[in-house]
Motif scaffolding. Structure first.
Motif, mmCIF file in Angstrom:
data_model
loop_
_atom_site.group_PDB
_atom_site.id
_atom_site.type_symbol
_atom_site.label_atom_id
_atom_site.label_comp_id
_atom_site.label_asym_id
_atom_site.label_seq_id
_atom_site.Cartn_x
_atom_site.Cartn_y
_atom_site.Cartn_z
ATOM 1 N N GLU A 136 0.807 -1.217 0.000
ATOM 2 C CA GLU A 136 0.000 0.000 0.000
ATOM 3 C C GLU A 136 0.846 1.276 0.000
ATOM 4 O O GLU A 136 0.312 2.385 -0.083
ATOM 5 C CB GLU A 136 -0.965 0.027 1.182
ATOM 6 C CG GLU A 136 -0.319 -0.031 2.550
ATOM 7 C CD GLU A 136 -0.146 -1.456 3.076
ATOM 8 O OE1 GLU A 136 -0.046 -1.606 4.317
ATOM 9 O OE2 GLU A 136 -0.120 -2.407 2.262
ATOM 10 N N ASP A 137 2.160 1.125 0.063
ATOM 11 C CA ASP A 137 3.071 2.265 -0.070
ATOM 12 C C ASP A 137 4.189 1.918 -1.047
ATOM 13 O O ASP A 137 5.346 2.233 -0.818
ATOM 14 C CB ASP A 137 3.658 2.654 1.301
ATOM 15 C CG ASP A 137 4.570 3.880 1.220
ATOM 16 O OD1 ASP A 137 4.248 4.803 0.438
ATOM 17 O OD2 ASP A 137 5.611 3.896 1.911
ATOM 18 N N ILE A 138 3.822 1.275 -2.149
ATOM 19 C CA ILE A 138 4.860 0.905 -3.110
ATOM 20 C C ILE A 138 5.515 2.145 -3.703
ATOM 21 O O ILE A 138 6.701 2.131 -4.045
ATOM 22 C CB ILE A 138 4.290 -0.014 -4.220
ATOM 23 C CG1 ILE A 138 5.425 -0.768 -4.931
ATOM 24 C CG2 ILE A 138 3.436 0.762 -5.214
ATOM 25 C CD1 ILE A 138 6.163 -1.746 -4.059
ATOM 26 N N ILE A 139 4.770 3.255 -3.764
ATOM 27 C CA ILE A 139 5.383 4.485 -4.272
ATOM 28 C C ILE A 139 6.458 4.988 -3.318
ATOM 29 O O ILE A 139 7.371 5.704 -3.718
ATOM 30 C CB ILE A 139 4.343 5.583 -4.553
ATOM 31 C CG1 ILE A 139 3.610 5.989 -3.269
ATOM 32 C CG2 ILE A 139 3.371 5.146 -5.644
ATOM 33 C CD1 ILE A 139 2.743 7.246 -3.436
ATOM 34 N N GLY A 140 6.355 4.612 -2.036
ATOM 35 C CA GLY A 140 7.405 4.957 -1.078
ATOM 36 C C GLY A 140 8.698 4.221 -1.384
ATOM 37 O O GLY A 140 9.800 4.775 -1.221
ATOM 38 N N LEU A 141 8.588 2.983 -1.846
ATOM 39 C CA LEU A 141 9.773 2.224 -2.239
ATOM 40 C C LEU A 141 10.372 2.809 -3.514
ATOM 41 O O LEU A 141 11.589 2.888 -3.650
ATOM 42 C CB LEU A 141 9.417 0.752 -2.425
ATOM 43 C CG LEU A 141 10.559 -0.199 -2.781
ATOM 44 C CD1 LEU A 141 11.721 -0.081 -1.805
ATOM 45 C CD2 LEU A 141 10.057 -1.640 -2.845
ATOM 46 N N TRP A 142 9.515 3.220 -4.432
ATOM 47 C CA TRP A 142 10.022 3.902 -5.632
ATOM 48 C C TRP A 142 10.829 5.142 -5.231
ATOM 49 O O TRP A 142 11.916 5.389 -5.768
ATOM 50 C CB TRP A 142 8.874 4.366 -6.522
ATOM 51 C CG TRP A 142 8.017 3.318 -7.129
ATOM 52 C CD1 TRP A 142 8.104 1.964 -6.975
ATOM 53 C CD2 TRP A 142 6.896 3.539 -7.984
ATOM 54 N NE1 TRP A 142 7.108 1.336 -7.680
ATOM 55 C CE2 TRP A 142 6.359 2.271 -8.310
ATOM 56 C CE3 TRP A 142 6.294 4.685 -8.498
ATOM 57 C CZ2 TRP A 142 5.239 2.138 -9.153
ATOM 58 C CZ3 TRP A 142 5.190 4.557 -9.315
ATOM 59 C CH2 TRP A 142 4.672 3.291 -9.642
ATOM 60 N N LYS A 143 10.280 5.911 -4.283
ATOM 61 C CA LYS A 143 10.959 7.134 -3.852
ATOM 62 C C LYS A 143 12.286 6.805 -3.182
ATOM 63 O O LYS A 143 13.286 7.520 -3.377
ATOM 64 C CB LYS A 143 10.059 7.914 -2.889
ATOM 65 C CG LYS A 143 10.653 9.245 -2.439
ATOM 66 C CD LYS A 143 9.684 10.012 -1.538
ATOM 67 C CE LYS A 143 10.280 11.340 -1.097
ATOM 68 N NZ LYS A 143 9.325 12.090 -0.221
ATOM 69 N N GLN A 206 -7.105 -3.408 -5.798
ATOM 70 C CA GLN A 206 -6.593 -4.613 -5.151
ATOM 71 C C GLN A 206 -7.599 -5.149 -4.134
ATOM 72 O O GLN A 206 -7.819 -6.364 -4.038
ATOM 73 C CB GLN A 206 -5.253 -4.316 -4.474
ATOM 74 C CG GLN A 206 -4.570 -5.562 -3.922
ATOM 75 C CD GLN A 206 -3.151 -5.277 -3.461
ATOM 76 O OE1 GLN A 206 -2.920 -4.366 -2.675
ATOM 77 N NE2 GLN A 206 -2.200 -6.054 -3.959
ATOM 78 N N GLN A 207 -8.233 -4.268 -3.394
ATOM 79 C CA GLN A 207 -9.252 -4.694 -2.436
ATOM 80 C C GLN A 207 -10.448 -5.321 -3.146
ATOM 81 O O GLN A 207 -11.032 -6.295 -2.666
ATOM 82 C CB GLN A 207 -9.692 -3.505 -1.587
ATOM 83 C CG GLN A 207 -8.619 -3.016 -0.616
ATOM 84 C CD GLN A 207 -9.008 -1.736 0.091
ATOM 85 O OE1 GLN A 207 -10.147 -1.287 0.014
ATOM 86 N NE2 GLN A 207 -8.048 -1.130 0.795
ATOM 87 N N GLU A 208 -10.815 -4.772 -4.295
ATOM 88 C CA GLU A 208 -11.934 -5.318 -5.061
ATOM 89 C C GLU A 208 -11.629 -6.692 -5.640
ATOM 90 O O GLU A 208 -12.475 -7.587 -5.639
ATOM 91 C CB GLU A 208 -12.287 -4.382 -6.224
ATOM 92 C CG GLU A 208 -12.937 -3.080 -5.830
ATOM 93 C CD GLU A 208 -13.153 -2.173 -7.033
ATOM 94 O OE1 GLU A 208 -13.148 -2.686 -8.181
ATOM 95 O OE2 GLU A 208 -13.317 -0.958 -6.837
ATOM 96 N N SER A 209 -10.415 -6.851 -6.160
ATOM 97 C CA SER A 209 -10.082 -8.032 -6.965
ATOM 98 C C SER A 209 -9.319 -9.111 -6.217
ATOM 99 O O SER A 209 -9.353 -10.284 -6.613
ATOM 100 C CB SER A 209 -9.254 -7.610 -8.174
ATOM 101 O OG SER A 209 -7.972 -7.130 -7.760
ATOM 102 N N CYS A 214 0.864 -6.000 -9.656
ATOM 103 C CA CYS A 214 1.441 -6.200 -10.983
ATOM 104 C C CYS A 214 0.390 -6.667 -11.979
ATOM 105 O O CYS A 214 0.356 -6.214 -13.132
ATOM 106 C CB CYS A 214 2.624 -7.161 -10.938
ATOM 107 S SG CYS A 214 2.252 -8.830 -10.356
ATOM 108 N N GLN A 215 -0.514 -7.554 -11.555
ATOM 109 C CA GLN A 215 -1.546 -8.046 -12.458
ATOM 110 C C GLN A 215 -2.577 -6.969 -12.764
ATOM 111 O O GLN A 215 -3.037 -6.846 -13.909
ATOM 112 C CB GLN A 215 -2.218 -9.283 -11.867
ATOM 113 C CG GLN A 215 -1.299 -10.495 -11.796
ATOM 114 C CD GLN A 215 -2.014 -11.765 -11.371
ATOM 115 O OE1 GLN A 215 -3.224 -11.763 -11.167
ATOM 116 N NE2 GLN A 215 -1.267 -12.840 -11.239
ATOM 117 N N ILE A 216 -2.927 -6.187 -11.768
ATOM 118 C CA ILE A 216 -3.869 -5.089 -12.004
ATOM 119 C C ILE A 216 -3.291 -4.131 -13.040
ATOM 120 O O ILE A 216 -3.980 -3.701 -13.973
ATOM 121 C CB ILE A 216 -4.182 -4.356 -10.691
ATOM 122 C CG1 ILE A 216 -4.873 -5.298 -9.704
ATOM 123 C CG2 ILE A 216 -5.044 -3.114 -10.942
ATOM 124 C CD1 ILE A 216 -4.981 -4.753 -8.295
ATOM 125 N N SER A 217 -2.019 -3.801 -12.887
ATOM 126 C CA SER A 217 -1.334 -2.912 -13.815
ATOM 127 C C SER A 217 -1.346 -3.481 -15.230
ATOM 128 O O SER A 217 -1.652 -2.780 -16.207
ATOM 129 C CB SER A 217 0.110 -2.707 -13.326
ATOM 130 O OG SER A 217 0.824 -1.850 -14.175
#
Length: 229
Positions: A136-143, A206-209, A214-217
């Motif tokens: 839920e904070d993958i953008i934090g890892l990108w940063k 992700q909560q819905e599916s 990666c698969q959602i993307s």
């Protein structure tokens, strides 16, 4: 105004475009488990990051063809050995014909070696840090990769994570176009506002599916555009 579709709608469009559910499912990635990620030696992370840095703006095929030379010249990307390499030796290595001779990109290797070494001191290994980073904070890892490493901004860091098995979405051209067309993002792709909005949308899907990011993307990319995943 954001018009976030339900994931089932996106999935149905991707199924239609790819010729059926089985055909679509066969195209999707499967991330590693945290335990599997933690088993990856840190030298493989440095190798993967370096490969993606060199592939940026270059032929991926050429980089792969030269890769045995990179492994040899850079001691198999052994972190402890590379920490001992003096600056003048890095400059000599950048002229070695066994690799792609690009001083700027070669000099990312010591910077990213230090980043991995620092993370390993704090978390036990770089792999452990990546494995434990919440989706839920993958953008934090990108940063983290962008600010602590060298030339790992844009999609370079995220693509490396995807290749290595960490669950992440990718803001490919198709995914970015979809997010813009639906109003999820409306500013610069890499602004904190856009990244936060994208993360929130992916969290909801992700909560819905129940699917990995990666698969959602990939399903979003397959649902429209040119299928750049």
């Amino acid at each position: 105004m954001s018009v976030r579709e339900k994931f089932d709608q996106i999935y149905a469009r991707a199924v239609d475009r790819k010729g059926g559910e089985s055909a679509l499912e066969s195209l999707l990635s499967h991330p590693l488990t945290p335990a599997e990620l933690k088993a990856i030696p840190d030298d493989r992370w440095l190798a993967a990051l370096t490969q993606k840095v060199f592939q940026s703006g270059m032929s991926w095929k050429v980089v792969r063809q030269k890769w045995d030379g990179f492994e040899s010249v850079f001691f198999g990307f052994d972190i402890e050995k590379l920490l001992l390499v003096p600056n003048e030796m890095w400059e000599r290595k950048a002229t070695d014909p066994a690799i792609i001779r690009h001083l700027g990109k070669v000099m990312t290797i010591p910077e990213n070696t230090y980043m991995i070494h620092r993370a390993a001191k704090e978390h036990g290994s770089f792999s452990a840090m990546v494995a434990d980073w919440p989706s839920e904070d993958i953008i934090g890892l990108w940063k983290y990769l962008k600010t602590k490493g060298k030339r790992l901004g844009g999609n370079t860091g995220p693509y490396t994570l995807r290749v290595m098995g960490k669950d992440t979405f990718i803001l490919s051209q198709d995914v970015e176009a979809y997010l813009r067309n639906t109003g999820v993002i409306d500013g610069g792709r890499d602004t904190q506002r856009s990244l936060t909005a994208a993360q929130a949308a992916f969290d909801a899907w992700q909560q819905e599916s129940g699917r990995p990011l990666c698969q959602i993307s990939q399903i979003i990319a397959f649902s429209g555009g040119d299928n750049r995943v």
